[in-house]
Design a protein around this motif. Structure first.
Motif, PDB file in Angstrom:
ATOM      1  N   GLN A  41     -37.704 -30.305  12.377  1.00 17.15           N
ATOM      2  CA  GLN A  41     -37.937 -29.192  11.463  1.00 17.15           C
ATOM      3  C   GLN A  41     -38.034 -29.725  10.032  1.00 17.15           C
ATOM      4  O   GLN A  41     -37.289 -30.618   9.646  1.00 17.15           O
ATOM      5  N   LEU A  42     -38.968 -29.130   9.272  1.00 19.39           N
ATOM      6  CA  LEU A  42     -39.099 -29.424   7.840  1.00 19.39           C
ATOM      7  C   LEU A  42     -38.836 -28.119   7.098  1.00 19.39           C
ATOM      8  O   LEU A  42     -39.477 -27.105   7.387  1.00 19.39           O
ATOM      9  N   VAL A  43     -37.910 -28.161   6.168  1.00 21.54           N
ATOM     10  CA  VAL A  43     -37.549 -26.969   5.416  1.00 21.54           C
ATOM     11  C   VAL A  43     -37.768 -27.237   3.931  1.00 21.54           C
ATOM     12  O   VAL A  43     -37.149 -28.143   3.358  1.00 21.54           O
ATOM     13  N   GLU A  44     -38.658 -26.438   3.322  1.00 22.02           N
ATOM     14  CA  GLU A  44     -38.974 -26.577   1.904  1.00 22.02           C
ATOM     15  C   GLU A  44     -38.109 -25.632   1.082  1.00 22.02           C
ATOM     16  O   GLU A  44     -37.685 -24.580   1.546  1.00 22.02           O
ATOM     17  N   SER A  45     -37.907 -26.002  -0.164  1.00 22.78           N
ATOM     18  CA  SER A  45     -37.211 -25.137  -1.103  1.00 22.78           C
ATOM     19  C   SER A  45     -37.671 -25.484  -2.514  1.00 22.78           C
ATOM     20  O   SER A  45     -38.277 -26.539  -2.737  1.00 22.78           O
ATOM     21  N   GLY A  46     -37.398 -24.577  -3.445  1.00 24.70           N
ATOM     22  CA  GLY A  46     -37.675 -24.858  -4.849  1.00 24.70           C
ATOM     23  C   GLY A  46     -38.864 -24.143  -5.437  1.00 24.70           C
ATOM     24  O   GLY A  46     -39.136 -24.256  -6.634  1.00 24.70           O
ATOM     25  N   GLY A  47     -39.600 -23.396  -4.636  1.00 25.47           N
ATOM     26  CA  GLY A  47     -40.725 -22.658  -5.194  1.00 25.47           C
ATOM     27  C   GLY A  47     -40.261 -21.484  -6.036  1.00 25.47           C
ATOM     28  O   GLY A  47     -39.074 -21.177  -6.111  1.00 25.47           O
ATOM     29  N   GLY A  48     -41.213 -20.835  -6.689  1.00 26.89           N
ATOM     30  CA  GLY A  48     -40.868 -19.683  -7.502  1.00 26.89           C
ATOM     31  C   GLY A  48     -41.940 -19.352  -8.508  1.00 26.89           C
ATOM     32  O   GLY A  48     -43.076 -19.830  -8.413  1.00 26.89           O
ATOM     33  N   LEU A  49     -41.553 -18.536  -9.469  1.00 29.07           N
ATOM     34  CA  LEU A  49     -42.449 -18.089 -10.532  1.00 29.07           C
ATOM     35  C   LEU A  49     -42.088 -18.803 -11.826  1.00 29.07           C
ATOM     36  O   LEU A  49     -40.912 -18.844 -12.212  1.00 29.07           O
ATOM     37  N   VAL A  50     -43.084 -19.353 -12.486  1.00 26.32           N
ATOM     38  CA  VAL A  50     -42.843 -20.075 -13.735  1.00 26.32           C
ATOM     39  C   VAL A  50     -44.014 -19.834 -14.676  1.00 26.32           C
ATOM     40  O   VAL A  50     -45.135 -19.567 -14.225  1.00 26.32           O
ATOM     41  N   GLN A  51     -43.749 -19.895 -15.957  1.00 24.22           N
ATOM     42  CA  GLN A  51     -44.819 -19.740 -16.941  1.00 24.22           C
ATOM     43  C   GLN A  51     -45.606 -21.037 -17.081  1.00 24.22           C
ATOM     44  O   GLN A  51     -45.093 -22.133 -16.810  1.00 24.22           O
ATOM     45  N   ALA A  52     -46.837 -20.907 -17.496  1.00 27.20           N
ATOM     46  CA  ALA A  52     -47.670 -22.083 -17.736  1.00 27.20           C
ATOM     47  C   ALA A  52     -46.962 -23.030 -18.706  1.00 27.20           C
ATOM     48  O   ALA A  52     -46.360 -22.593 -19.697  1.00 27.20           O
ATOM     49  N   GLY A  53     -47.023 -24.313 -18.382  1.00 27.82           N
ATOM     50  CA  GLY A  53     -46.332 -25.319 -19.170  1.00 27.82           C
ATOM     51  C   GLY A  53     -44.942 -25.640 -18.671  1.00 27.82           C
ATOM     52  O   GLY A  53     -44.332 -26.631 -19.113  1.00 27.82           O
ATOM     53  N   GLY A  54     -44.449 -24.841 -17.754  1.00 29.40           N
ATOM     54  CA  GLY A  54     -43.113 -25.044 -17.217  1.00 29.40           C
ATOM     55  C   GLY A  54     -43.074 -26.062 -16.093  1.00 29.40           C
ATOM     56  O   GLY A  54     -44.093 -26.699 -15.773  1.00 29.40           O
ATOM     57  N   SER A  55     -41.889 -26.188 -15.494  1.00 23.28           N
ATOM     58  CA  SER A  55     -41.674 -27.176 -14.443  1.00 23.28           C
ATOM     59  C   SER A  55     -40.977 -26.556 -13.237  1.00 23.28           C
ATOM     60  O   SER A  55     -40.228 -25.583 -13.376  1.00 23.28           O
ATOM     61  N   LEU A  56     -41.227 -27.145 -12.097  1.00 27.54           N
ATOM     62  CA  LEU A  56     -40.520 -26.811 -10.865  1.00 27.54           C
ATOM     63  C   LEU A  56     -40.328 -28.095 -10.072  1.00 27.54           C
ATOM     64  O   LEU A  56     -41.126 -29.028 -10.187  1.00 27.54           O
ATOM     65  N   ARG A  57     -39.290 -28.104  -9.250  1.00 29.64           N
ATOM     66  CA  ARG A  57     -39.058 -29.233  -8.354  1.00 29.64           C
ATOM     67  C   ARG A  57     -38.945 -28.701  -6.934  1.00 29.64           C
ATOM     68  O   ARG A  57     -38.066 -27.894  -6.628  1.00 29.64           O
ATOM     69  N   LEU A  58     -39.842 -29.167  -6.085  1.00 29.51           N
ATOM     70  CA  LEU A  58     -39.819 -28.795  -4.678  1.00 29.51           C
ATOM     71  C   LEU A  58     -39.085 -29.858  -3.877  1.00 29.51           C
ATOM     72  O   LEU A  58     -39.167 -31.048  -4.180  1.00 29.51           O
ATOM     73  N   SER A  59     -38.389 -29.409  -2.852  1.00 34.65           N
ATOM     74  CA  SER A  59     -37.710 -30.316  -1.932  1.00 34.65           C
ATOM     75  C   SER A  59     -38.116 -29.970  -0.509  1.00 34.65           C
ATOM     76  O   SER A  59     -38.414 -28.819  -0.199  1.00 34.65           O
ATOM     77  N   CYS A  60     -38.109 -30.977   0.340  1.00 27.42           N
ATOM     78  CA  CYS A  60     -38.434 -30.759   1.757  1.00 27.42           C
ATOM     79  C   CYS A  60     -37.563 -31.700   2.569  1.00 27.42           C
ATOM     80  O   CYS A  60     -37.694 -32.923   2.461  1.00 27.42           O
ATOM     81  N   ALA A  61     -36.695 -31.118   3.375  1.00 28.38           N
ATOM     82  CA  ALA A  61     -35.776 -31.911   4.190  1.00 28.38           C
ATOM     83  C   ALA A  61     -36.184 -31.839   5.655  1.00 28.38           C
ATOM     84  O   ALA A  61     -36.393 -30.746   6.187  1.00 28.38           O
ATOM     85  N   ALA A  62     -36.265 -32.993   6.284  1.00 26.31           N
ATOM     86  CA  ALA A  62     -36.598 -33.077   7.701  1.00 26.31           C
ATOM     87  C   ALA A  62     -35.317 -33.276   8.502  1.00 26.31           C
ATOM     88  O   ALA A  62     -34.428 -34.029   8.093  1.00 26.31           O
ATOM     89  N   SER A  63     -35.246 -32.608   9.639  1.00 27.88           N
ATOM     90  CA  SER A  63     -34.069 -32.751  10.495  1.00 27.88           C
ATOM     91  C   SER A  63     -34.492 -32.662  11.958  1.00 27.88           C
ATOM     92  O   SER A  63     -35.575 -32.167  12.266  1.00 27.88           O
ATOM     93  N   GLY A  64     -33.621 -33.139  12.816  1.00 23.26           N
ATOM     94  CA  GLY A  64     -33.906 -33.087  14.247  1.00 23.26           C
ATOM     95  C   GLY A  64     -33.893 -34.468  14.854  1.00 23.26           C
ATOM     96  O   GLY A  64     -33.212 -35.372  14.383  1.00 23.26           O
ATOM     97  N   SER A  65     -34.689 -34.634  15.897  1.00 19.29           N
ATOM     98  CA  SER A  65     -34.700 -35.878  16.675  1.00 19.29           C
ATOM     99  C   SER A  65     -35.617 -36.912  16.028  1.00 19.29           C
ATOM    100  O   SER A  65     -36.681 -37.238  16.529  1.00 19.29           O
ATOM    101  N   ILE A  66     -35.157 -37.445  14.902  1.00 20.23           N
ATOM    102  CA  ILE A  66     -35.976 -38.355  14.092  1.00 20.23           C
ATOM    103  C   ILE A  66     -35.505 -39.790  14.274  1.00 20.23           C
ATOM    104  O   ILE A  66     -34.330 -40.086  14.062  1.00 20.23           O
ATOM    105  N   PHE A  67     -36.436 -40.656  14.654  1.00 21.39           N
ATOM    106  CA  PHE A  67     -36.154 -42.090  14.651  1.00 21.39           C
ATOM    107  C   PHE A  67     -36.552 -42.684  13.305  1.00 21.39           C
ATOM    108  O   PHE A  67     -35.801 -43.437  12.699  1.00 21.39           O
ATOM    109  N   SER A  68     -37.738 -42.329  12.849  1.00 23.41           N
ATOM    110  CA  SER A  68     -38.213 -42.781  11.545  1.00 23.41           C
ATOM    111  C   SER A  68     -39.307 -41.843  11.056  1.00 23.41           C
ATOM    112  O   SER A  68     -39.885 -41.086  11.832  1.00 23.41           O
ATOM    113  N   ILE A  69     -39.560 -41.914   9.766  1.00 26.42           N
ATOM    114  CA  ILE A  69     -40.648 -41.136   9.158  1.00 26.42           C
ATOM    115  C   ILE A  69     -41.533 -42.094   8.378  1.00 26.42           C
ATOM    116  O   ILE A  69     -41.038 -42.854   7.543  1.00 26.42           O
TER     117      ILE A  69
END
Length: 120
Positions: free
Chosen positions: A3-31
């Motif tokens: 599973q990949l779960v994203e977070s950090g989206g939203g509403l921002v004014q032009a010129g602003g900043s956001l940071r998105l994150s995406c965490a992978a979990s489950g039966s992972i050997f490598s990515i």
């Protein structure tokens, strides 16, 4: 199952900043590669930025100099720092990962998407 779960989206004014994150979990050997894509209404999904397991990166021309992709391999997490946002960056942002499972199967997994809206 991975599973990949994203977070950090939203509403921002032009010129602003956001940071998105995406965490992978489950039966992972490598990515191997991880990446961020986006899809605006009425448009095709496009690559925003990608990062390989060794750290090399690539960016869409439209975001070079404004966005930075990074990853934490220990946490199976990829980040997208977005600065100097523009209204044309408005889209649903998706992360993906090229996964090798514990069973040694190889596949691409996608997150559910997170909305980024930039107001003018």
């Amino acid at each position: 199952q991975v599973q990949l779960v994203e977070s950090g989206g939203g509403l921002v004014q032009a010129g602003g900043s956001l940071r998105l994150s995406c965490a992978a979990s489950g039966s992972i050997f490598s990515i191997n590669a991880m990446g961020w894509y986006r899809q605006a209404p009425g448009k095709q999904r496009e690559l925003v930025a990608g990062i390989f397991s060794g750290g090399s990166t690539n960016y869409a021309n439209s975001v070079k100099g404004r966005f930075t992709i990074s990853r934490d391999n220990a946490k199976n997490t990829v980040y997208l720092q977005m600065n100097s946002l523009k209204p044309e960056d408005t889209a649903v942002y998706y992360c993906n990962a090229e996964v090798v499972s514990t069973g040694r199967a190889r596949f691409v997994s996608w997150g559910q998407g997170t909305q980024v809206t930039v107001s003018s």
